[in-house]
Design a protein around this motif. Structure first.
Motif, PDB file in Angstrom:
ATOM      1  N   ALA A  81      23.045 -38.070 -32.619  1.00 17.36           N
ATOM      2  CA  ALA A  81      22.277 -37.103 -33.410  1.00 17.36           C
ATOM      3  C   ALA A  81      23.144 -35.925 -33.849  1.00 17.36           C
ATOM      4  O   ALA A  81      23.056 -35.471 -35.003  1.00 17.36           O
ATOM      5  CB  ALA A  81      21.083 -36.602 -32.595  1.00 17.36           C
ATOM      6  N   ILE A  82      24.020 -35.451 -32.959  1.00 14.95           N
ATOM      7  CA  ILE A  82      24.880 -34.311 -33.298  1.00 14.95           C
ATOM      8  C   ILE A  82      25.884 -34.694 -34.390  1.00 14.95           C
ATOM      9  O   ILE A  82      26.092 -33.954 -35.358  1.00 14.95           O
ATOM     10  CB  ILE A  82      25.614 -33.811 -32.034  1.00 14.95           C
ATOM     11  CG1 ILE A  82      24.625 -33.140 -31.089  1.00 14.95           C
ATOM     12  CG2 ILE A  82      26.736 -32.849 -32.400  1.00 14.95           C
ATOM     13  CD1 ILE A  82      25.198 -32.830 -29.722  1.00 14.95           C
ATOM     14  N   LEU A  83      26.498 -35.878 -34.247  1.00 10.55           N
ATOM     15  CA  LEU A  83      27.514 -36.306 -35.218  1.00 10.55           C
ATOM     16  C   LEU A  83      26.920 -36.488 -36.616  1.00 10.55           C
ATOM     17  O   LEU A  83      27.612 -36.296 -37.623  1.00 10.55           O
ATOM     18  CB  LEU A  83      28.159 -37.614 -34.750  1.00 10.55           C
ATOM     19  CG  LEU A  83      29.059 -37.507 -33.515  1.00 10.55           C
ATOM     20  CD1 LEU A  83      29.587 -38.880 -33.117  1.00 10.55           C
ATOM     21  CD2 LEU A  83      30.225 -36.550 -33.783  1.00 10.55           C
ATOM     22  N   VAL A 157      17.328 -27.491 -39.474  1.00 17.48           N
ATOM     23  CA  VAL A 157      17.556 -26.211 -38.787  1.00 17.48           C
ATOM     24  C   VAL A 157      19.009 -25.776 -38.951  1.00 17.48           C
ATOM     25  O   VAL A 157      19.303 -24.602 -39.235  1.00 17.48           O
ATOM     26  CB  VAL A 157      17.193 -26.341 -37.294  1.00 17.48           C
ATOM     27  CG1 VAL A 157      17.521 -25.049 -36.550  1.00 17.48           C
ATOM     28  CG2 VAL A 157      15.719 -26.664 -37.130  1.00 17.48           C
ATOM     29  N   ILE A 158      19.945 -26.715 -38.792  1.00 18.88           N
ATOM     30  CA  ILE A 158      21.363 -26.387 -38.942  1.00 18.88           C
ATOM     31  C   ILE A 158      21.656 -25.933 -40.372  1.00 18.88           C
ATOM     32  O   ILE A 158      22.501 -25.057 -40.599  1.00 18.88           O
ATOM     33  CB  ILE A 158      22.221 -27.611 -38.552  1.00 18.88           C
ATOM     34  CG1 ILE A 158      22.116 -27.856 -37.051  1.00 18.88           C
ATOM     35  CG2 ILE A 158      23.677 -27.418 -38.954  1.00 18.88           C
ATOM     36  CD1 ILE A 158      22.767 -29.142 -36.584  1.00 18.88           C
ATOM     37  N   ALA A 159      20.957 -26.511 -41.354  1.00 19.47           N
ATOM     38  CA  ALA A 159      21.154 -26.088 -42.748  1.00 19.47           C
ATOM     39  C   ALA A 159      20.846 -24.605 -42.913  1.00 19.47           C
ATOM     40  O   ALA A 159      21.576 -23.881 -43.610  1.00 19.47           O
ATOM     41  CB  ALA A 159      20.253 -26.922 -43.665  1.00 19.47           C
ATOM     42  N   GLU A 160      19.780 -24.137 -42.266  1.00 20.16           N
ATOM     43  CA  GLU A 160      19.451 -22.714 -42.346  1.00 20.16           C
ATOM     44  C   GLU A 160      20.477 -21.856 -41.610  1.00 20.16           C
ATOM     45  O   GLU A 160      20.780 -20.742 -42.027  1.00 20.16           O
ATOM     46  CB  GLU A 160      18.050 -22.491 -41.773  1.00 20.16           C
ATOM     47  CG  GLU A 160      16.939 -22.992 -42.671  1.00 20.16           C
ATOM     48  CD  GLU A 160      16.967 -22.330 -44.042  1.00 20.16           C
ATOM     49  OE1 GLU A 160      17.536 -22.938 -44.980  1.00 20.16           O
ATOM     50  OE2 GLU A 160      16.460 -21.222 -44.160  1.00 20.16           O
ATOM     51  N   LEU A 201      28.648 -20.134 -34.666  1.00 19.91           N
ATOM     52  CA  LEU A 201      28.845 -20.957 -33.471  1.00 19.91           C
ATOM     53  C   LEU A 201      27.795 -20.722 -32.381  1.00 19.91           C
ATOM     54  O   LEU A 201      27.265 -21.696 -31.818  1.00 19.91           O
ATOM     55  CB  LEU A 201      30.249 -20.725 -32.916  1.00 19.91           C
ATOM     56  CG  LEU A 201      30.822 -21.869 -32.085  1.00 19.91           C
ATOM     57  CD1 LEU A 201      30.720 -23.183 -32.828  1.00 19.91           C
ATOM     58  CD2 LEU A 201      32.252 -21.571 -31.702  1.00 19.91           C
ATOM     59  N   PRO A 202      27.438 -19.474 -32.028  1.00 17.74           N
ATOM     60  CA  PRO A 202      26.405 -19.310 -30.985  1.00 17.74           C
ATOM     61  C   PRO A 202      25.082 -19.981 -31.346  1.00 17.74           C
ATOM     62  O   PRO A 202      24.456 -20.631 -30.497  1.00 17.74           O
ATOM     63  CB  PRO A 202      26.254 -17.788 -30.888  1.00 17.74           C
ATOM     64  CG  PRO A 202      27.564 -17.244 -31.357  1.00 17.74           C
ATOM     65  CD  PRO A 202      28.007 -18.177 -32.449  1.00 17.74           C
ATOM     66  N   ALA A 203      24.642 -19.830 -32.608  1.00 15.86           N
ATOM     67  CA  ALA A 203      23.376 -20.457 -33.019  1.00 15.86           C
ATOM     68  C   ALA A 203      23.500 -21.975 -33.036  1.00 15.86           C
ATOM     69  O   ALA A 203      22.560 -22.688 -32.654  1.00 15.86           O
ATOM     70  CB  ALA A 203      22.976 -19.950 -34.399  1.00 15.86           C
ATOM     71  N   LEU A 204      24.657 -22.489 -33.454  1.00 14.95           N
ATOM     72  CA  LEU A 204      24.855 -23.937 -33.473  1.00 14.95           C
ATOM     73  C   LEU A 204      24.833 -24.511 -32.059  1.00 14.95           C
ATOM     74  O   LEU A 204      24.251 -25.575 -31.821  1.00 14.95           O
ATOM     75  CB  LEU A 204      26.181 -24.280 -34.161  1.00 14.95           C
ATOM     76  CG  LEU A 204      26.226 -24.103 -35.678  1.00 14.95           C
ATOM     77  CD1 LEU A 204      27.623 -24.387 -36.204  1.00 14.95           C
ATOM     78  CD2 LEU A 204      25.212 -25.004 -36.362  1.00 14.95           C
ATOM     79  N   VAL A 205      25.478 -23.809 -31.127  1.00  8.80           N
ATOM     80  CA  VAL A 205      25.487 -24.292 -29.740  1.00  8.80           C
ATOM     81  C   VAL A 205      24.071 -24.327 -29.180  1.00  8.80           C
ATOM     82  O   VAL A 205      23.672 -25.278 -28.491  1.00  8.80           O
ATOM     83  CB  VAL A 205      26.395 -23.400 -28.872  1.00  8.80           C
ATOM     84  CG1 VAL A 205      26.249 -23.771 -27.400  1.00  8.80           C
ATOM     85  CG2 VAL A 205      27.834 -23.557 -29.304  1.00  8.80           C
ATOM     86  N   SER A 206      23.285 -23.303 -29.482  1.00  4.30           N
ATOM     87  CA  SER A 206      21.892 -23.296 -29.025  1.00  4.30           C
ATOM     88  C   SER A 206      21.139 -24.505 -29.557  1.00  4.30           C
ATOM     89  O   SER A 206      20.344 -25.132 -28.848  1.00  4.30           O
ATOM     90  CB  SER A 206      21.196 -22.013 -29.473  1.00  4.30           C
ATOM     91  OG  SER A 206      21.807 -20.880 -28.908  1.00  4.30           O
ATOM     92  N   GLN A 207      21.404 -24.863 -30.806  1.00  7.55           N
ATOM     93  CA  GLN A 207      20.714 -26.012 -31.393  1.00  7.55           C
ATOM     94  C   GLN A 207      21.203 -27.312 -30.775  1.00  7.55           C
ATOM     95  O   GLN A 207      20.414 -28.252 -30.594  1.00  7.55           O
ATOM     96  CB  GLN A 207      20.940 -26.023 -32.908  1.00  7.55           C
ATOM     97  CG  GLN A 207      19.906 -26.811 -33.670  1.00  7.55           C
ATOM     98  CD  GLN A 207      18.489 -26.292 -33.425  1.00  7.55           C
ATOM     99  OE1 GLN A 207      18.282 -25.091 -33.305  1.00  7.55           O
ATOM    100  NE2 GLN A 207      17.530 -27.205 -33.330  1.00  7.55           N
ATOM    101  N   LEU A 208      22.486 -27.400 -30.428  1.00  9.97           N
ATOM    102  CA  LEU A 208      22.996 -28.611 -29.789  1.00  9.97           C
ATOM    103  C   LEU A 208      22.371 -28.794 -28.401  1.00  9.97           C
ATOM    104  O   LEU A 208      22.069 -29.921 -27.978  1.00  9.97           O
ATOM    105  CB  LEU A 208      24.518 -28.551 -29.669  1.00  9.97           C
ATOM    106  CG  LEU A 208      25.287 -28.438 -30.996  1.00  9.97           C
ATOM    107  CD1 LEU A 208      26.788 -28.506 -30.746  1.00  9.97           C
ATOM    108  CD2 LEU A 208      24.866 -29.521 -31.973  1.00  9.97           C
ATOM    109  N   VAL A 209      22.178 -27.682 -27.692  1.00 10.24           N
ATOM    110  CA  VAL A 209      21.505 -27.757 -26.388  1.00 10.24           C
ATOM    111  C   VAL A 209      20.075 -28.266 -26.559  1.00 10.24           C
ATOM    112  O   VAL A 209      19.583 -29.074 -25.753  1.00 10.24           O
ATOM    113  CB  VAL A 209      21.530 -26.368 -25.711  1.00 10.24           C
ATOM    114  CG1 VAL A 209      20.624 -26.364 -24.479  1.00 10.24           C
ATOM    115  CG2 VAL A 209      22.949 -25.990 -25.314  1.00 10.24           C
ATOM    116  N   VAL A 210      19.412 -27.801 -27.627  1.00 12.34           N
ATOM    117  CA  VAL A 210      18.052 -28.272 -27.908  1.00 12.34           C
ATOM    118  C   VAL A 210      18.045 -29.782 -28.154  1.00 12.34           C
ATOM    119  O   VAL A 210      17.147 -30.498 -27.704  1.00 12.34           O
ATOM    120  CB  VAL A 210      17.471 -27.515 -29.119  1.00 12.34           C
ATOM    121  CG1 VAL A 210      16.169 -28.162 -29.588  1.00 12.34           C
ATOM    122  CG2 VAL A 210      17.219 -26.067 -28.757  1.00 12.34           C
TER     123      VAL A 210
END
Length: 304
Positions: A81-83, A157-160, A201-210
């Motif tokens: 999903a991340i890739l 979400v990542i797009a935003e 990066l901080p927001a992206l990492v939060s989304q990856l954890v989700v």
């Protein structure tokens, strides 16, 4: 740090410090009482008995047959999903900033549509669609449905996040790049995105954890055999639901802590690279971005 605090808050006086100390003591006492109540209740229900927790230490099958295979499925779904979601989300975020309405509007519709739908509904819809309209085998269908739901939701979400990160950069970066004749695509790839990555990066990492945690939704309702579903299997053999829940929760904590630590290390490297005067991605000789660095330096602005 202390200067920043003095700007944001008034320095506490003697009465405020005594009040803060009192609140701290009351909070610690309340937390200790809550912990004592939880442990005492668990002891009364025999949930702290050694036979409930012993299998995780003495019986290797708990790990080799349940927890590690479940963790492997969780990581596989999350990694897939991340890739897919990261580049798709970046493309949608950049498309939302396009000067062309025929690109910007459809990208916005896609992002808002999938961001509004719960990820669980996307998983269920994908599973049903694969079942009725494709020949995907039932053994792999839950995995593909989980990945599809995670990609559709998290890419929007990542797009935003990408769009907000690019818009947060100083406008002078874009203007300086245009002044030296760089095209819009070159500005985006060579100037804006490398800088925005550190901001995002901080927001992206939060989304990856989700994403890692949301794989449990597929296990609960689609029969996807990831880490969360192993709890019921372990409980059926050892009758230790609470112990299994605690151990699985700790495994999630370890995985997400490792992911967050890696992102923190990567962010530190990116920031050190920028402070040393380099540009994050390697560039070919004669890249127009080099001219932008010189131009911003001469103007007294912040170097790229």
């Amino acid at each position: 740090m202390s200067n920043n605090l003095s700007v944001l808050y008034d320095a506490p006086g003697p009465r405020a410090r005594r009040r803060n100390h009192l609140y701290t003591v009351l909070f610690v006492v309340a937390l200790a009482l809550a912990a004592w109540w939880v442990l005492d209740t668990m002891a009364e229900k025999h949930q702290l008995d050694g036979d409930k927790w012993k299998p995780f230490v003495t019986d290797g099958r708990v790990w080799t047959e349940y927890l590690l295979p479940g963790l492997g499925e969780t990581l596989k779904a999350a990694l897939l999903a991340i890739l897919i979601a990261l580049p798709l989300g970046a493309a949608l975020g950049i498309a939302r900033l396009s000067d062309h309405r025929w690109v910007r509007v459809p990208a916005g519709v896609v992002v808002e549509f999938f961001r509004a739908i719960p990820v669980l509904m996307l998983m269920l819809f994908a599973n049903q669609a694969y079942s009725e309209f494709t020949t995907v085998e039932s053994e792999v269908r839950p995995l593909i449905a989980v990945v599809t739901g995670l990609v559709l939701y998290n890419a929007s979400v990542i797009a935003e996040v990408v769009r907000a990160g690019i818009l947060s950069l100083p406008r002078g970066q874009n203007d300086a790049a245009q002044a030296i004749g760089m095209r819009k695509g070159q500005i985006m790839v060579s100037v804006l995105l490398p800088q925005a990555v550190t901001v995002m990066l901080p927001a992206l990492v939060s989304q990856l954890v989700v994403i890692v945690k949301d794989t449990a939704l597929g296990g609960a309702l689609l029969g996807f055999e990831e880490l969360f579903t192993q709890i019921s299997l372990i409980d059926s053999f050892y009758a230790n639901t609470i112990a299994a829940l605690v151990v699985v929760a700790l495994v999630y904590v370890v995985v997400n802590t490792a992911l967050t630590s890696f992102a923190g290390w990567l962010e530190g490297r990116l920031r050190r690279g920028r402070r040393s005067g380099g540009v994050v991605p390697p560039k070919a000789a004669g890249d127009p971005a080099d001219d932008l660095v010189k131009l911003t330096d001469q103007a007294g602005g912040r170097a790229v």
